[in-house]
Design a protein around this motif. Sequence first.
Motif, PDB file in Angstrom:
ATOM      1  N   ILE A 171       0.819  -1.221   0.000  1.00 37.40           N
ATOM      2  CA  ILE A 171       0.000   0.000   0.000  1.00 37.40           C
ATOM      3  C   ILE A 171       0.852   1.269   0.000  1.00 37.40           C
ATOM      4  O   ILE A 171       0.614   2.159  -0.813  1.00 37.40           O
ATOM      5  N   PRO A 172       1.867   1.396   0.856  1.00 34.03           N
ATOM      6  CA  PRO A 172       2.666   2.634   0.813  1.00 34.03           C
ATOM      7  C   PRO A 172       3.475   2.804  -0.474  1.00 34.03           C
ATOM      8  O   PRO A 172       3.928   3.893  -0.773  1.00 34.03           O
ATOM      9  N   ARG A 173       3.648   1.742  -1.218  1.00 30.74           N
ATOM     10  CA  ARG A 173       4.411   1.816  -2.467  1.00 30.74           C
ATOM     11  C   ARG A 173       3.559   2.241  -3.651  1.00 30.74           C
ATOM     12  O   ARG A 173       3.976   2.112  -4.794  1.00 30.74           O
ATOM     13  N   GLY A 174       2.338   2.714  -3.381  1.00 30.26           N
ATOM     14  CA  GLY A 174       1.506   3.240  -4.442  1.00 30.26           C
ATOM     15  C   GLY A 174       0.461   2.282  -4.994  1.00 30.26           C
ATOM     16  O   GLY A 174      -0.271   2.643  -5.899  1.00 30.26           O
ATOM     17  N   ARG A 175       0.402   1.059  -4.481  1.00 29.38           N
ATOM     18  CA  ARG A 175      -0.621   0.121  -4.951  1.00 29.38           C
ATOM     19  C   ARG A 175      -1.973   0.538  -4.379  1.00 29.38           C
ATOM     20  O   ARG A 175      -2.059   1.020  -3.245  1.00 29.38           O
ATOM     21  N   SER A 176      -3.019   0.376  -5.139  1.00 27.72           N
ATOM     22  CA  SER A 176      -4.356   0.650  -4.606  1.00 27.72           C
ATOM     23  C   SER A 176      -4.707  -0.440  -3.608  1.00 27.72           C
ATOM     24  O   SER A 176      -4.107  -1.525  -3.592  1.00 27.72           O
ATOM     25  N   ILE A 177      -5.683  -0.176  -2.781  1.00 28.05           N
ATOM     26  CA  ILE A 177      -6.104  -1.153  -1.781  1.00 28.05           C
ATOM     27  C   ILE A 177      -6.634  -2.405  -2.472  1.00 28.05           C
ATOM     28  O   ILE A 177      -6.318  -3.528  -2.066  1.00 28.05           O
ATOM     29  N   LEU A 178      -7.389  -2.240  -3.529  1.00 24.79           N
ATOM     30  CA  LEU A 178      -7.910  -3.394  -4.262  1.00 24.79           C
ATOM     31  C   LEU A 178      -6.776  -4.213  -4.871  1.00 24.79           C
ATOM     32  O   LEU A 178      -6.770  -5.445  -4.776  1.00 24.79           O
ATOM     33  N   ASP A 179      -5.807  -3.561  -5.474  1.00 24.44           N
ATOM     34  CA  ASP A 179      -4.665  -4.283  -6.052  1.00 24.44           C
ATOM     35  C   ASP A 179      -3.889  -5.045  -4.977  1.00 24.44           C
ATOM     36  O   ASP A 179      -3.492  -6.185  -5.187  1.00 24.44           O
ATOM     37  N   ALA A 180      -3.688  -4.412  -3.818  1.00 28.83           N
ATOM     38  CA  ALA A 180      -2.983  -5.086  -2.726  1.00 28.83           C
ATOM     39  C   ALA A 180      -3.766  -6.305  -2.257  1.00 28.83           C
ATOM     40  O   ALA A 180      -3.188  -7.355  -1.985  1.00 28.83           O
ATOM     41  N   ALA A 181      -5.085  -6.188  -2.194  1.00 30.12           N
ATOM     42  CA  ALA A 181      -5.927  -7.316  -1.780  1.00 30.12           C
ATOM     43  C   ALA A 181      -5.826  -8.468  -2.772  1.00 30.12           C
ATOM     44  O   ALA A 181      -5.659  -9.624  -2.381  1.00 30.12           O
ATOM     45  N   LEU A 182      -5.911  -8.164  -4.039  1.00 31.03           N
ATOM     46  CA  LEU A 182      -5.864  -9.215  -5.056  1.00 31.03           C
ATOM     47  C   LEU A 182      -4.479  -9.842  -5.172  1.00 31.03           C
ATOM     48  O   LEU A 182      -4.358 -11.048  -5.373  1.00 31.03           O
ATOM     49  N   GLU A 183      -3.440  -9.032  -5.026  1.00 28.46           N
ATOM     50  CA  GLU A 183      -2.069  -9.557  -5.120  1.00 28.46           C
ATOM     51  C   GLU A 183      -1.713 -10.468  -3.945  1.00 28.46           C
ATOM     52  O   GLU A 183      -0.809 -11.283  -4.057  1.00 28.46           O
ATOM     53  N   THR A 184      -2.411 -10.308  -2.835  1.00 27.15           N
ATOM     54  CA  THR A 184      -2.151 -11.150  -1.667  1.00 27.15           C
ATOM     55  C   THR A 184      -3.229 -12.224  -1.505  1.00 27.15           C
ATOM     56  O   THR A 184      -3.378 -12.793  -0.435  1.00 27.15           O
ATOM     57  N   PHE A 185      -3.956 -12.472  -2.586  1.00 28.80           N
ATOM     58  CA  PHE A 185      -4.884 -13.598  -2.706  1.00 28.80           C
ATOM     59  C   PHE A 185      -6.093 -13.546  -1.777  1.00 28.80           C
ATOM     60  O   PHE A 185      -6.569 -14.585  -1.336  1.00 28.80           O
ATOM     61  N   PHE A 186      -6.577 -12.334  -1.486  1.00 27.45           N
ATOM     62  CA  PHE A 186      -7.849 -12.230  -0.788  1.00 27.45           C
ATOM     63  C   PHE A 186      -8.957 -12.348  -1.817  1.00 27.45           C
ATOM     64  O   PHE A 186      -8.811 -11.928  -2.965  1.00 27.45           O
ATOM     65  N   PHE A 187     -10.082 -12.915  -1.411  1.00 27.71           N
ATOM     66  CA  PHE A 187     -11.182 -13.186  -2.325  1.00 27.71           C
ATOM     67  C   PHE A 187     -11.748 -11.901  -2.913  1.00 27.71           C
ATOM     68  O   PHE A 187     -12.028 -11.818  -4.093  1.00 27.71           O
ATOM     69  N   ASP A 188     -11.921 -10.898  -2.078  1.00 24.00           N
ATOM     70  CA  ASP A 188     -12.424  -9.604  -2.548  1.00 24.00           C
ATOM     71  C   ASP A 188     -11.990  -8.525  -1.553  1.00 24.00           C
ATOM     72  O   ASP A 188     -11.353  -8.807  -0.538  1.00 24.00           O
ATOM     73  N   GLN A 189     -12.357  -7.305  -1.859  1.00 21.31           N
ATOM     74  CA  GLN A 189     -11.912  -6.188  -1.040  1.00 21.31           C
ATOM     75  C   GLN A 189     -12.529  -6.232   0.357  1.00 21.31           C
ATOM     76  O   GLN A 189     -11.878  -5.877   1.339  1.00 21.31           O
ATOM     77  N   ALA A 190     -13.766  -6.688   0.478  1.00 23.62           N
ATOM     78  CA  ALA A 190     -14.418  -6.775   1.787  1.00 23.62           C
ATOM     79  C   ALA A 190     -13.701  -7.783   2.686  1.00 23.62           C
ATOM     80  O   ALA A 190     -13.493  -7.526   3.882  1.00 23.62           O
TER      81      ALA A 190
END
Length: 50
Positions: free
Chosen positions: A12-31
């Motif tokens: 997240i601090p490196r400029g990734r959006s919250i959604l991108d960080a969630a998907l890149e770390t294999f969470f099912f969805d943003q919620a």
Amino acid sequence: MDRRVQIARGLIPRGRSILDAALETFFFDQAHFHRAFKRATAITPGEYAR
């Protein structure tokens, strides 16, 4: 789960959006990511990004 949140906290601090960080770390969805992040850190991803 905690390790995935920890990795996302690094993205997240490196400029990734919250959604991108969630998907890149294999969470099912943003919620799902939001709940796990708040459980692990006591703040929301949006608060952490600020």
